[in-house]
Design an enzyme around this catalytic site. Sequence first.
Site, PDB file in Angstrom:
ATOM      1  N   PRO A   1       0.945  -1.198   0.047  1.00 12.11           N
ATOM      2  CG  PRO A   1      -0.856  -1.560   1.616  1.00 12.11           C
ATOM      3  CD  PRO A   1       0.612  -2.193   1.040  1.00 12.11           C
TER       4      PRO A   1
ATOM      5  CB  ILE B   1      -0.398  11.297 -14.023  1.00 14.05           C
ATOM      6  CG1 ILE B   1      -0.271  12.217 -14.995  1.00 14.05           C
ATOM      7  CG2 ILE B   1      -1.864  10.444 -14.235  1.00 14.05           C
ATOM      8  CD1 ILE B   1      -1.233  13.204 -15.364  1.00 14.05           C
TER       9      ILE B   1
ATOM     10  CG  HIS C   1      -2.278   6.112 -11.915  1.00 13.32           C
ATOM     11  ND1 HIS C   1      -1.336   6.752 -11.552  1.00 13.32           N
ATOM     12  CD2 HIS C   1      -2.722   5.221 -11.129  1.00 13.32           C
ATOM     13  CE1 HIS C   1      -0.995   6.311 -10.324  1.00 13.32           C
ATOM     14  NE2 HIS C   1      -1.989   5.530  -9.889  1.00 13.32           N
TER      15      HIS C   1
ATOM     16  NE  ARG D   1       0.663   0.477  33.523  1.00 12.94           N
ATOM     17  CZ  ARG D   1       1.102   1.683  33.879  1.00 12.94           C
ATOM     18  NH1 ARG D   1       1.879   2.441  33.046  1.00 12.94           N
ATOM     19  NH2 ARG D   1       0.820   2.440  35.068  1.00 12.94           N
TER      20      ARG D   1
ATOM     21  CD  GLU E   1       0.587   6.759  17.724  1.00 15.66           C
ATOM     22  OE1 GLU E   1       0.345   7.212  18.894  1.00 15.66           O
ATOM     23  OE2 GLU E   1       0.470   7.579  16.504  1.00 15.66           O
TER      24      GLU E   1
ATOM     25  CG  PHE F   1      -3.204   5.358  20.560  1.00 14.61           C
ATOM     26  CD1 PHE F   1      -4.151   6.207  20.179  1.00 14.61           C
ATOM     27  CD2 PHE F   1      -2.242   5.852  21.609  1.00 14.61           C
ATOM     28  CE1 PHE F   1      -4.529   7.068  21.152  1.00 14.61           C
ATOM     29  CE2 PHE F   1      -2.719   6.974  22.299  1.00 14.61           C
ATOM     30  CZ  PHE F   1      -3.784   7.556  22.205  1.00 14.61           C
TER      31      PHE F   1
ATOM     32  CG  HIS G   1      -2.547   2.067  29.292  1.00 11.28           C
ATOM     33  ND1 HIS G   1      -1.044   2.047  29.446  1.00 11.28           N
ATOM     34  CD2 HIS G   1      -2.691   3.480  30.249  1.00 11.28           C
ATOM     35  CE1 HIS G   1      -0.582   2.528  30.300  1.00 11.28           C
ATOM     36  NE2 HIS G   1      -1.389   3.424  30.958  1.00 11.28           N
TER      37      HIS G   1
ATOM     38  CG  ASP H   1      -6.046   8.744  30.174  1.00 13.88           C
ATOM     39  OD1 ASP H   1      -6.012   9.975  30.866  1.00 13.88           O
ATOM     40  OD2 ASP H   1      -4.964   8.201  29.650  1.00 13.88           O
TER      41      ASP H   1
END
Length: 547
Positions: free
Chosen positions: A1, A73, A146, A239, A293, A319, A343, A351
Site C-alpha cells: 500500500p 498523475i 495510471h 504492563r 504510530e 492506538f 492500557h 482518560d
Amino acid sequence: PLGQGIANAVGLAMAEARLAAEFNRENFPIVDNYTYALTGDGCLMEGVASEAASLAGHLGLGKLILLYDRNEITIEGSTNLAFTEDVGKRFEAYGWTVQYVADGEDTEAIEKAIDNAKADTAHPSLIIVRTQIAHGTPKANSASAHGEPLGADALKAMREFYQWNEEPFAVPDDVKAYFAQLQQVYSKQHAAYDAMFEDYKKAYPELYEKWLAWHEKKLPNALKKDPRLFSSTEPKATRIVSGELLNIFAEYMPNLFGGSADLAPSNKSELKGKGFFSAENRAGANVHFGIREFAMAAICNGIQLYGGFHAYCATFLVFTDYLKPALRLSAIMRQPVVYVMTHDSIGVGEDGPTHQPIEHLAALRATPGVLVFRPADAKETAYSYMMAFEAEKPSVLALTRQNLPQYAETGEGAFKGGYVMKDTPGGKPDVILMASGSEVELVYKAAEVLEAEGIKARVVSMPCLDLFDEQDAGYQETVLPNSVRARVAVEAATAYSWDRYVGLDGETVCIDHYGASAPAGVLFKEFGFTVENVASAAKKSLAKAKR
C-alpha cells in the site's frame, strides 16, 4: 500500500546501521549496503511517508536513497488537483539532501545523482526525477494510463516510438549478453564477500558465534528456564510485568530492537542500559519513534525483514487504530513483529472513552495471521512473550494498566491459548466461566460464590483465542465440553469475540458501548464487571440450558 514502502525502507536502513555497528570491524565490512526505495506522487501524499521521512532525517540515515518518480498523475487526474506543495523543500526541512533530475530518460543524470547521494553518508537522499507516464504512447501524461491497460493500439504506437521489433516476451541476444556480463561481475563480488566472511570467522570467532545467535529464530533454552520469569507473587499490572520481562529477555536476546511511540514510561518498553539508536549512537537497542504510530509499525516491518533482529513496538491498545495497516502487512508478510499494547480496557480510567479500547480486541482477532494475547497474570505474560518471539507471524500483547493478582493455577496451558485453570471436583461442571486478562479475577471469584451455593463452576483462562482455535477438536472438548451448555464469557471489551464459545444458552459480560471518564474501579462496577453480575449471568445461562 502507498507510503508504507518508504517506512519499510527506513526500517531496513536502521537495521543495516545497527547491525553494522555491532559486527563490522576494520577491513571487515560484513554489513554494508545502501537501501533504495522507489516512490511516486501517491506514496508521498500518504501521511505514513511523512512520519517515516521525518524520523529518517532526524536519525541521519545517510545510506537511505529515495528515488521519486514524479509524473504528476494519479487516478483522478493531475496532481494539481490536490498535491501542489514543494516536496523537495519539505524533505529538506526533514534533514534530507534533495537532488533533481529533469528527464527520467536521462540515465546518466540519474546515475550521477545516485553517486552523489551515496557520497553523502550524513543525510538520507531524495532524488526527484521528472517523468512522463506512458511515455512514447498516445496515452502519455493521461490519467487513464495510471490504472488501465494501455491497449493494443497504444502498444503498437509505443513499439514504433522505441523502434522495437522483437516478438512479445522475447529477449534480444545483446540484452542477454549484457546481463550475462553483469552476472560475472556480481559473481566475483559475491565470491569476494564470501572469502572476506570466511576470514572474519577466523579473525573474530566470538563475533561469528554472536552473528549466528542473532539470526537464530528460537529462544535460548536458558531463557525459558530462568526462574525470574515466574517469580512474581504480589499483585502487579501486566504492563509492569511486561517491562520486567522484556529486560530479562534482552539479557539473552541482545538483538531486540524497538521502542514506543513516545509512551515508553507508560508502556514500560525501554530496555534498560541498552542505549537509544540515534545519529550519534548506532548501537542503541531502543528507538524513540516519536508520536508516529503508523510509521513505527511499518518501520518495525522493515527491521524484521532485514534479518538479525527481533523487532517490537509499543503504544496504547486504543492506538492500534493508527497502526493497523502496518500490522496487517506484518501478517501478510508473516513477519513476527511483537506489538506491546498497554492500557487494554476501561481500566485506563480517567482518560475517558477516547483512550479506552472497546472494539479493538475483536478487530485484531479478526485479522488473519495475528496472535492476540491478553494474559491474566505474570506467568501468562511470560508464556505469551515466549510464544510471540518464536512465532512466524505478528503478535499483539494486550496489557493492563491496573494491578492484577497472581494465581497458583496459571501455567503452561497458556501455550494452547485456553485451558482449565480451576475445575470442580470430578471435572463435571454445571457451568463454565471463561475470561481473558483482568477479567479472569472476576470469574475466579464468581466460581467460589457459585460453589458456595452448590453450583459447580469451571474456570477457563483464555489468554489467546487464536491459539485455542488452532487446537484439535479433542483438546477443545476437554476444555469446553459440548455437554455443558451453560457458559459465561467475561471480557472488558465488545462481546464479538466470544459468541462461538458461549453458544445459544450462554451469556456474556462485556461492554458494547464506549466507556467514560472515571476511576477504573468505578467504571468496572458501573458497567457490570462485578463478581455478583458474573454469578448472576451464570445462573441465567443455567436456566436457559435446562429449558
